[in-house]
Design a protein around this motif. Structure first.
Motif, PDB file in Angstrom:
ATOM      1  N   VAL A   1       0.116   7.317  -4.663  1.00 15.54           N
ATOM      2  CA  VAL A   1      -0.705   6.882  -3.535  1.00 15.54           C
ATOM      3  C   VAL A   1      -1.824   5.965  -4.024  1.00 15.54           C
ATOM      4  CG1 VAL A   1      -2.420   7.672  -1.845  1.00 15.54           C
ATOM      5  CG2 VAL A   1      -0.199   8.821  -2.010  1.00 15.54           C
ATOM      6  N   THR A   2      -1.972   4.829  -3.351  1.00 22.76           N
ATOM      7  CA  THR A   2      -2.999   3.871  -3.766  1.00 22.76           C
ATOM      8  C   THR A   2      -4.174   3.828  -2.802  1.00 22.76           C
ATOM      9  OG1 THR A   2      -1.864   2.129  -2.522  1.00 22.76           O
ATOM     10  CG2 THR A   2      -1.334   2.342  -4.880  1.00 22.76           C
ATOM     11  N   HIS A   3      -3.917   4.127  -1.508  1.00 29.11           N
ATOM     12  CA  HIS A   3      -4.964   3.974  -0.502  1.00 29.11           C
ATOM     13  C   HIS A   3      -5.012   5.174   0.431  1.00 29.11           C
ATOM     14  CE1 HIS A   3      -4.672  -0.134  -1.907  1.00 29.11           C
ATOM     15  NE2 HIS A   3      -5.789  -0.442  -1.244  1.00 29.11           N
ATOM     16  N   MET A   4      -6.189   5.413   0.959  1.00 30.03           N
ATOM     17  CA  MET A   4      -6.378   6.507   1.896  1.00 30.03           C
ATOM     18  C   MET A   4      -6.900   5.913   3.205  1.00 30.03           C
ATOM     19  SD  MET A   4      -8.362  10.065   1.247  1.00 30.03           S
ATOM     20  CE  MET A   4     -10.039   9.447   1.061  1.00 30.03           C
ATOM     21  N   ALA A   5      -6.266   6.293   4.320  1.00 31.99           N
ATOM     22  CA  ALA A   5      -6.709   5.786   5.621  1.00 31.99           C
ATOM     23  C   ALA A   5      -7.587   6.829   6.296  1.00 31.99           C
ATOM     24  CB  ALA A   5      -5.501   5.476   6.502  1.00 31.99           C
ATOM     25  N   ALA A   6      -8.551   6.343   7.107  1.00 34.82           N
ATOM     26  CA  ALA A   6      -9.438   7.255   7.823  1.00 34.82           C
ATOM     27  C   ALA A   6      -9.829   6.626   9.141  1.00 34.82           C
ATOM     28  CB  ALA A   6     -10.674   7.559   6.991  1.00 34.82           C
ATOM     29  N   ILE A   7     -10.323   7.450  10.060  1.00 27.97           N
ATOM     30  CA  ILE A   7     -10.741   6.932  11.366  1.00 27.97           C
ATOM     31  C   ILE A   7     -12.184   7.317  11.660  1.00 27.97           C
ATOM     32  CG2 ILE A   7      -8.465   6.802  12.403  1.00 27.97           C
ATOM     33  CD1 ILE A   7      -9.090   9.509  13.769  1.00 27.97           C
ATOM     34  N   CYS A   8     -13.033   7.235  10.640  1.00 31.37           N
ATOM     35  CA  CYS A   8     -14.437   7.573  10.847  1.00 31.37           C
ATOM     36  C   CYS A   8     -15.302   6.608  10.070  1.00 31.37           C
ATOM     37  CB  CYS A   8     -14.692   9.001  10.391  1.00 31.37           C
ATOM     38  SG  CYS A   8     -16.437   9.411  10.317  1.00 31.37           S
TER      39      CYS A   8
ATOM     40  N   LEU B   1       0.844  -1.207   0.000  1.00 30.20           N
ATOM     41  CA  LEU B   1       0.000   0.000   0.000  1.00 30.20           C
ATOM     42  C   LEU B   1       0.874   1.249   0.000  1.00 30.20           C
ATOM     43  CD1 LEU B   1      -2.330  -1.047   2.967  1.00 30.20           C
ATOM     44  CD2 LEU B   1      -2.717  -1.500   0.544  1.00 30.20           C
ATOM     45  N   THR B   2       0.425   2.284  -0.718  1.00 29.07           N
ATOM     46  CA  THR B   2       1.021   3.603  -0.564  1.00 29.07           C
ATOM     47  C   THR B   2      -0.091   4.503  -0.058  1.00 29.07           C
ATOM     48  OG1 THR B   2       2.545   3.174  -2.356  1.00 29.07           O
ATOM     49  CG2 THR B   2       2.261   5.477  -1.707  1.00 29.07           C
ATOM     50  N   LEU B   3       0.150   5.082   1.136  1.00 24.91           N
ATOM     51  CA  LEU B   3      -0.976   5.674   1.858  1.00 24.91           C
ATOM     52  C   LEU B   3      -0.951   7.178   1.957  1.00 24.91           C
ATOM     53  CD1 LEU B   3      -0.803   2.893   4.355  1.00 24.91           C
ATOM     54  CD2 LEU B   3      -3.012   3.719   3.522  1.00 24.91           C
ATOM     55  N   THR B   4      -2.156   7.690   2.127  1.00 23.12           N
ATOM     56  CA  THR B   4      -2.295   9.046   2.609  1.00 23.12           C
ATOM     57  C   THR B   4      -3.344   8.990   3.714  1.00 23.12           C
ATOM     58  OG1 THR B   4      -2.557  11.352   1.976  1.00 23.12           O
ATOM     59  CG2 THR B   4      -4.125   9.796   1.036  1.00 23.12           C
ATOM     60  N   TYR B   5      -3.504  10.096   4.440  1.00 20.81           N
ATOM     61  CA  TYR B   5      -4.437  10.077   5.557  1.00 20.81           C
ATOM     62  C   TYR B   5      -5.450  11.204   5.420  1.00 20.81           C
ATOM     63  CZ  TYR B   5      -6.184  10.478  10.361  1.00 20.81           C
ATOM     64  OH  TYR B   5      -6.997  10.557  11.460  1.00 20.81           O
ATOM     65  N   HIS B   6      -6.718  10.844   5.582  1.00 22.59           N
ATOM     66  CA  HIS B   6      -7.816  11.813   5.516  1.00 22.59           C
ATOM     67  C   HIS B   6      -8.223  12.170   6.949  1.00 22.59           C
ATOM     68  CE1 HIS B   6     -11.851  13.412   4.606  1.00 22.59           C
ATOM     69  NE2 HIS B   6     -12.326  12.564   5.499  1.00 22.59           N
ATOM     70  N   ASP B   7      -7.997  13.408   7.367  1.00 23.00           N
ATOM     71  CA  ASP B   7      -8.466  13.840   8.689  1.00 23.00           C
ATOM     72  C   ASP B   7      -9.981  13.949   8.638  1.00 23.00           C
ATOM     73  OD1 ASP B   7      -6.008  14.870  10.421  1.00 23.00           O
ATOM     74  OD2 ASP B   7      -5.644  15.518   8.364  1.00 23.00           O
ATOM     75  N   SER B   8     -10.649  13.272   9.547  1.00 27.14           N
ATOM     76  CA  SER B   8     -12.112  13.383   9.587  1.00 27.14           C
ATOM     77  C   SER B   8     -12.485  14.680  10.290  1.00 27.14           C
ATOM     78  CB  SER B   8     -12.694  12.188  10.334  1.00 27.14           C
ATOM     79  OG  SER B   8     -12.353  11.021   9.629  1.00 27.14           O
ATOM     80  N   CYS B   9     -13.518  15.344   9.764  1.00 25.84           N
ATOM     81  CA  CYS B   9     -13.780  16.714  10.201  1.00 25.84           C
ATOM     82  C   CYS B   9     -14.061  16.834  11.706  1.00 25.84           C
ATOM     83  CB  CYS B   9     -14.908  17.326   9.382  1.00 25.84           C
ATOM     84  SG  CYS B   9     -16.326  16.274   9.105  1.00 25.84           S
ATOM     85  N   ASN B  10     -14.865  15.935  12.240  1.00 24.17           N
ATOM     86  CA  ASN B  10     -15.220  16.078  13.663  1.00 24.17           C
ATOM     87  C   ASN B  10     -14.040  15.806  14.587  1.00 24.17           C
ATOM     88  OD1 ASN B  10     -18.095  16.757  14.257  1.00 24.17           O
ATOM     89  ND2 ASN B  10     -18.419  15.171  12.722  1.00 24.17           N
ATOM     90  N   VAL B  11     -13.150  14.919  14.158  1.00 33.31           N
ATOM     91  CA  VAL B  11     -11.958  14.667  14.963  1.00 33.31           C
ATOM     92  C   VAL B  11     -11.032  15.870  14.858  1.00 33.31           C
ATOM     93  CG1 VAL B  11      -9.941  13.207  15.259  1.00 33.31           C
ATOM     94  CG2 VAL B  11     -12.142  12.178  14.639  1.00 33.31           C
ATOM     95  N   ALA B  12     -10.880  16.376  13.640  1.00 35.30           N
ATOM     96  CA  ALA B  12      -9.919  17.450  13.396  1.00 35.30           C
ATOM     97  C   ALA B  12     -10.326  18.758  14.057  1.00 35.30           C
ATOM     98  CB  ALA B  12      -9.747  17.650  11.891  1.00 35.30           C
ATOM     99  N   ARG B  13     -11.605  19.135  13.916  1.00 30.31           N
ATOM    100  CA  ARG B  13     -12.014  20.487  14.295  1.00 30.31           C
ATOM    101  C   ARG B  13     -12.911  20.551  15.522  1.00 30.31           C
ATOM    102  NH1 ARG B  13     -11.950  21.329   8.288  1.00 30.31           N
ATOM    103  NH2 ARG B  13     -13.884  20.172   8.168  1.00 30.31           N
ATOM    104  N   ALA B  14     -13.205  19.404  16.108  1.00 34.50           N
ATOM    105  CA  ALA B  14     -14.136  19.441  17.236  1.00 34.50           C
ATOM    106  C   ALA B  14     -13.709  18.523  18.362  1.00 34.50           C
ATOM    107  CB  ALA B  14     -15.545  19.068  16.764  1.00 34.50           C
ATOM    108  N   SER B  15     -12.449  18.106  18.386  1.00 37.94           N
ATOM    109  CA  SER B  15     -12.009  17.213  19.452  1.00 37.94           C
ATOM    110  C   SER B  15     -10.493  17.267  19.567  1.00 37.94           C
ATOM    111  CB  SER B  15     -12.443  15.780  19.163  1.00 37.94           C
ATOM    112  OG  SER B  15     -11.562  15.192  18.229  1.00 37.94           O
TER     113      SER B  15
END
Ligand code: HEM
Ligand code: SF4
Ligand code: SF4
Lengths: 511, 240
Positions: free
Chosen positions: A454-461, A366-380
């Motif tokens: 980049v082949t894949h994007m990781a997220a935590i939402c 995998l070649t990754l990037t990371y997507h910040d989820s909005c509620n985690v990024a701006r509200a926590s």
């Protein structure tokens, strides 16, 4: 202006390119309206009440008295225009009513008409208007084209948060009997069954047992996923999508492996088998509180010492920012740990202590990037430092992967772009909006695919994951190009006693 | 005659400004914020919040991140406005405080940058499609009013000089509840009456952004929900 043109050249422009205004582009788009039974379960009238106008205005007044943000934001906007190009739905649709300030104005115009001097006597001067049925229709449409992601709030000189206005608008609509089916039906399910899916305890147990078998088949090690175990130390509350959807489920396997390796005593709860709290989306303090109290009750009944949340964006907002308010104080829990804690805080801690044996190369495909989820990024937050919510997930990813690249800095961290499906919009009846709203994020992704492969994007939402697995195919990616962060952890972990390919080879050579 | 009418209007406008803004501030202060909603990353201490607010109010930090043109014109206008206001203090105090005297030469030029900033903002309102879309007539009028105040002031300073000593005496008298003689130069009249208009509309217009910014929960809350329980009085009732 070229539009509706699917030429790839066209698509890989700057993610934040500002479109020309296309008035009315998304006019009339409406999600399904909630049926009376769904409304009533939540304590709202079943259908549009006859005196809706008085009721709506009374609710507006009530909110202005109960919520300072609502009151101040309606007054303070100077129409400077700084937020106009910050909403992904505007960037994706060009509809001017999707510009944050214009979205606020749909309600502010009515507030001014009935509650301010200028609007009462000089409505034309300040853009004030009567509350009519057309206005109501417009509210229903455009307040369901906002994912409450707060990107606009970051860029407003007064921090005006359109999400607060959207939530207030939905709260008003609910109180006159016009709710949204998707959110309200789901809230009803949580209240009666305990999770968004309506998965009952028996089905849940069976699912978890299947998962345990899968892990054992895969690794040769028995890793437990306990349910309703009294006396466990840790209660894990995770979005119910983690029990059945891809790639969420691989994240759940990741949590289980981390708990296994750290020797934690943990359990899920069938009563609080849902981290998501859609009460937030409809701006209903009461409903949000009721759902949050289920978690408190589960923690008390099971006698746990700690509460940890799985990967979910808005759930983490409600947990981190609101749980103490809604369902606290949590003096019966172990005060030596954050209450509540995020699974990534837990895993990062374990990694730093050297409790996990990790083989990064297992993610080399995998070649990754990371997507910040909005509620985690701006509200926590995560960890002790402001911005820990950006660093900790990246630290974990970098500890388990070799190939990681960031997207354009204006599209990550606090400036992250919403996936397009948050805030109660993750429903098929809004698919057109979801695809268009995802386009800025997708452009930023296409850029790193071009530049770094980049082949894949990781997220935590959970919502991001579901949304992306649906819309990524429209942008030339496979649906499994979106991955859970704990899925990467799961890939890299070598469980104690687990035979790796190398071991096998060595054995073969020895034989 | 004009001196008397202006004097009475001055008192009325001052009253409206003070009472109007006072009532709004009272309302904002009394309205609870039921939930912790700071836009994160946010400071974790009160001192940090004070710094954040300071950067917002003095440097327009968020606006800078957002849009360099609006920031440039907006910041230029506001900072000039403060200098100009400080400079105006000398018409109301005697003897003049040293720091007001110190600001005098800068205040003069600030008049130009203030009007320039306003014209820049106005140009955006007319030329940028997105900003034009969200603009109401009142937004133009407030800009017009401020430009009028600024331009008439500059005219008096550099073109049609007025008897500033009598103006100052008149103002000092007003503060002692005495009505003196106000020069009747038309430009001075325009300047003074439009200033009163600004005071009157302040508490009933978007100029409420001035108290508003300090009460914005996304900017003034401390990020410590896990450590400290936050509960609004009306929400506490639900727990009974
Ligand atoms: C605490 C003090 C103040 C702060 C932090 C503040 C901040 C701001 C900011 C950030 C903007 C948006 C950018 C812009 O358009 O310039 C703005 C706009 C504006 N401010 Fe202020 N301001 C303050 C005091 C004042 C005062 C005392 C006045 C005038 C009496 C004023 C009049 C205006 C006007 C008219 C606009 C709108 C400009 C337009 O139409 O584009 N402000 N303010
Ligand atoms: S950035 Fe804030 S003040 Fe400016 S138009 Fe948008 S909401 Fe209003
Ligand atoms: S909260 Fe997000 S979706 Fe809603 S208007 Fe602001 S930027 Fe757009």
């Amino acid at each position: 202006m070229a539009d509706g043109n699917n030429d790839i050249e066209q698509q890989i422009r700057d993610a934040l390119d500002v479109p020309c205004l296309k008035p009315g582009a998304m006019e009339g788009l409406k999600p399904f309206v909630a049926a009376p039974e769904h409304q009533e379960k939540l304590g709202f009238p079943g259908e549009l009440v006859p005196d809706w106008k008085e009721k709506a205005l009374a609710k507006m007044k009530d909110l202005a008295e109960k919520n300072r943000a609502f009151q101040v934001y309606l007054d303070a906007c100077v129409k400077c225009g700084a937020c106009t190009d910050k909403c992904h739905y505007f960037l994706g649709t060009g509809d001017p009513k999707n510009m944050p300030v214009a979205r606020q104005d749909l309600l502010r115009s009515v507030y001014r008409r009935y509650f301010t001097f200028a609007g009462k006597y000089f409505p034309w001067l300040v853009g004030a208007r009567d509350l009519t049925e057309e206005v109501l229709e417009e509210w229903y449409s455009y307040y369901h084209q906002c994912s409450e992601c707060r990107r606009c709030s970051v860029f407003c000189p007064y921090g005006i948060d359109t999400a607060e206005i959207t939530m207030a608008a939905r709260e008003i609509l609910d109180h006159i009997g016009v709710g949204q089916k998707y959110s309200n039906e789901i809230i009803g399910k949580v209240k009666s069954v305990g999770n968004n899916l309506g998965l009952n305890p028996k089905a849940l147990r069976a699912t978890l047992e299947d998962l345990e078998e899968d892990i054992e088949d895969d690794t040769g090690i028995s890793v437990r996923i306990p349910l309703d175990e009294k006396g466990a130390d840790i209660l894990l509350v995770t979005p119910s999508a983690d029990f059945f959807a891809e790639p969420h489920i691989d994240g759940l396997i990741g949590y289980a492996k981390v708990f296994h390796e750290t020797g934690a005593s943990w359990t899920l709860s069938s009563y609080a088998s849902e981290a998501a709290n859609f009460g937030l989306f409809i701006g209903s303090y009461e409903n949000m509180r009721e759902i949050a109290l289920r978690i408190r009750k589960a923690a008390e009944d099971l006698g746990v010492k700690r509460i940890i949340f799985g990967e979910c964006g808005h759930a983490w907002r409600v947990a981190y920012s609101f749980l103490n308010t809604l369902a606290g104080p949590f003096d019966f829990l172990d005060q030596n740990y954050p209450i509540p804690q995020h699974i990534l805080e837990y895993t990062w801690d374990a990694i730093q202590k050297g409790q996990l044996k990790l083989d990064k190369s297992r993610n080399d495909h995998l070649t990754l990037t990371y997507h910040d989820s909005c509620n985690v990024a701006r509200a926590s937050r995560m960890g002790d430092m402001p911005g820990g919510q950006f660093e900790i997930p990246r630290n974990v990813i970098k500890a388990v992967c070799n190939n990681f690249y960031e997207m354009d800095r204006d599209t990550i961290r606090e400036s992250t772009l919403c996936c397009g499906g948050g805030g109660g919009l993750l429903t098929d009846d809004l698919m057109d909006l979801r695809i268009k709203g995802a386009s800025p994020r997708m452009k930023a992704l296409q850029q790193v695919t071009e530049d770094h492969g980049v082949t894949h994007m990781a997220a935590i939402c959970a919502i991001c994951k579901t949304q992306f697995s649906k819309v990524m195919p429209k942008y030339g990616y496979d649906m499994d190009s979106i991955v859970s962060v704990h899925q990467l952890v799961s890939n890299a972990i070598i469980l104690t006693g687990q035979e790796t390919e190398e071991d096998e080879q060595n054995e073969e050579e020895a034989a | 005659m004009l001196s008397v009418i202006y004097a009475l209007s001055f008192y009325a406008a001052t009253l409206m400004l003070v009472v109007g803004v006072g009532l709004k501030v009272w309302k904002y202060a009394r309205t609870p914020a039921p939930l912790k909603i700071p836009t994160t990353p946010a400071p974790t201490t009160t001192a940090g919040v004070v710094m954040r607010m300071f950067r917002e109010v003095v440097f327009f930090e968020s606006l800078f991140k957002s849009n360099k043109w609006i920031w440039l014109f907006g910041w230029m206008f506001h900072m000039s406005l403060w200098l100009v206001l400080v400079r105006h203090l000398r018409y109301f105090i005697d003897p003049v405080w040293f720091w007001v005297a110190f600001a005098q030469p800068y205040g003069t030029y600030a008049g130009f940058t203030m009007v320039l900033g306003l014209l820049g903002l106005w140009a955006r309102r007319i030329l940028v499609e997105r900003v034009r879309y969200i603009t109401n007539p009142s937004d133009h009028l407030i800009l017009a009013l401020l430009v009028l105040i600024g331009a008439s002031g500059l005219l008096m300073r550099f073109v049609y000089r007025v008897d500033i000593v009598s103006v100052k005496l008149y103002m000092l008298d007003l503060l002692r509840l005495r009505i003196g003689e106000l020069p009747s130069d038309p430009i001075l009249q325009v300047h003074l009456w439009s200033a009163l208009a600004l005071m009157v509309i302040f508490p009933i217009s978007k100029l409420l952004h001035v108290p508003g910014v300090f009460f914005s929960p996304t900017r003034n809350q401390v990020d410590n929900p896990r450590e400290k329980r936050h509960l609004a009085p009306w929400a506490a009732q639900l727990e009974k």
